[in-house]
Write an enzyme that holds these catalytic residues in place. Structure first.
Site, short mmCIF file in Angstrom:
data_model
loop_
_atom_site.label_atom_id
_atom_site.label_comp_id
_atom_site.label_asym_id
_atom_site.label_seq_id
_atom_site.Cartn_x
_atom_site.Cartn_y
_atom_site.Cartn_z
N GLY A 158 0.83 -1.20 0.00
CA GLY A 158 0.00 0.00 0.00
C GLY A 158 0.86 1.25 0.00
O GLY A 158 0.59 2.22 0.71
N HIS A 159 1.92 1.21 -0.80
CA HIS A 159 2.81 2.36 -0.92
C HIS A 159 3.72 2.18 -2.13
O HIS A 159 3.74 1.11 -2.75
CB HIS A 159 3.65 2.54 0.36
CG HIS A 159 4.47 1.36 0.71
ND1 HIS A 159 4.18 0.52 1.75
CD2 HIS A 159 5.59 0.86 0.15
CE1 HIS A 159 5.07 -0.44 1.82
NE2 HIS A 159 5.94 -0.26 0.86
N ALA A 160 4.48 3.24 -2.43
CA ALA A 160 5.52 3.17 -3.48
C ALA A 160 6.82 3.69 -2.86
O ALA A 160 6.81 4.30 -1.78
CB ALA A 160 5.12 4.05 -4.66
#
Ligand code: T46
Length: 138
Positions: free
Chosen positions: A54-56
């Site tokens: 749920g991130h980059a």
């Protein structure tokens, strides 16, 4: 610099040394990976139905391996998406920088090994999807 799209995120077949007593996979810096290793971590004891990611990352590159069990990784470059299922210890998904990822469908006892190009740096994360789209110029 590798293009930051899902098409540059590939499943690599890792070297496997087999004998009747089992298998060994060894990863040598500068030989078996598309980046230099600065950190190794693993995720385990994942409760059923949980998701990770749920991130980059702005700079970080990773190789993700299901050393035990299986799970899915959905990659998103702000334009296209694809889902990769990992279920063998000798496959590693190379994720280039600038890719949003969600990990899901962990099997019971799954262990997710991550080989990373940089040490931990909280400022390298983008955890807001709208901010990610801005970062990608979308
Ligand atoms: C990714 C997936 C597969 C640290 O203190 N040091 C570390 O090296 C890491 C990876 C995490 N942490 C702390 C930071 C957070 O307080 O552990 C907590 C959970 O980390 P995070 O939200 O990054 O966990 P995941 O499982 O969602 O993501 C991690 C990686 O960060 C990420 O790059 O792709 O594993």
């Amino acid at each position: 610099m590798i293009d930051s799209t899902i098409y540059n995120c590939n499943v690599l077949t890792l070297p496997k040394i087999h004998n009747r007593a089992g298998n060994i996979t060894a990863l040598n810096n500068s030989v078996d990976l598309p980046f230099d290793i600065n950190r190794v971590y693993y995720i385990y004891d994942i409760p059923g139905g949980e998701m990770r990611g749920g991130h980059a990352h702005k700079e970080l590159q990773q190789l993700i391996i299901a050393v035990s069990g299986s799970f899915d990784i959905t990659l998103d470059d702000g334009h296209n998406r694809k889902t990769v299922s990992l279920n063998r210890s000798y496959y590693g998904l190379h994720i280039v920088s600038g890719i949003w990822r969600d990990l899901s469908n962990f099997s019971s006892g799954a262990i997710c090994l991550v080989i990373a190009s940089h040490r931990y740096d909280a400022s390298d994360y983008i955890r807001d999807y709208q901010e990610f789209l801005k970062h990608k110029g979308r």
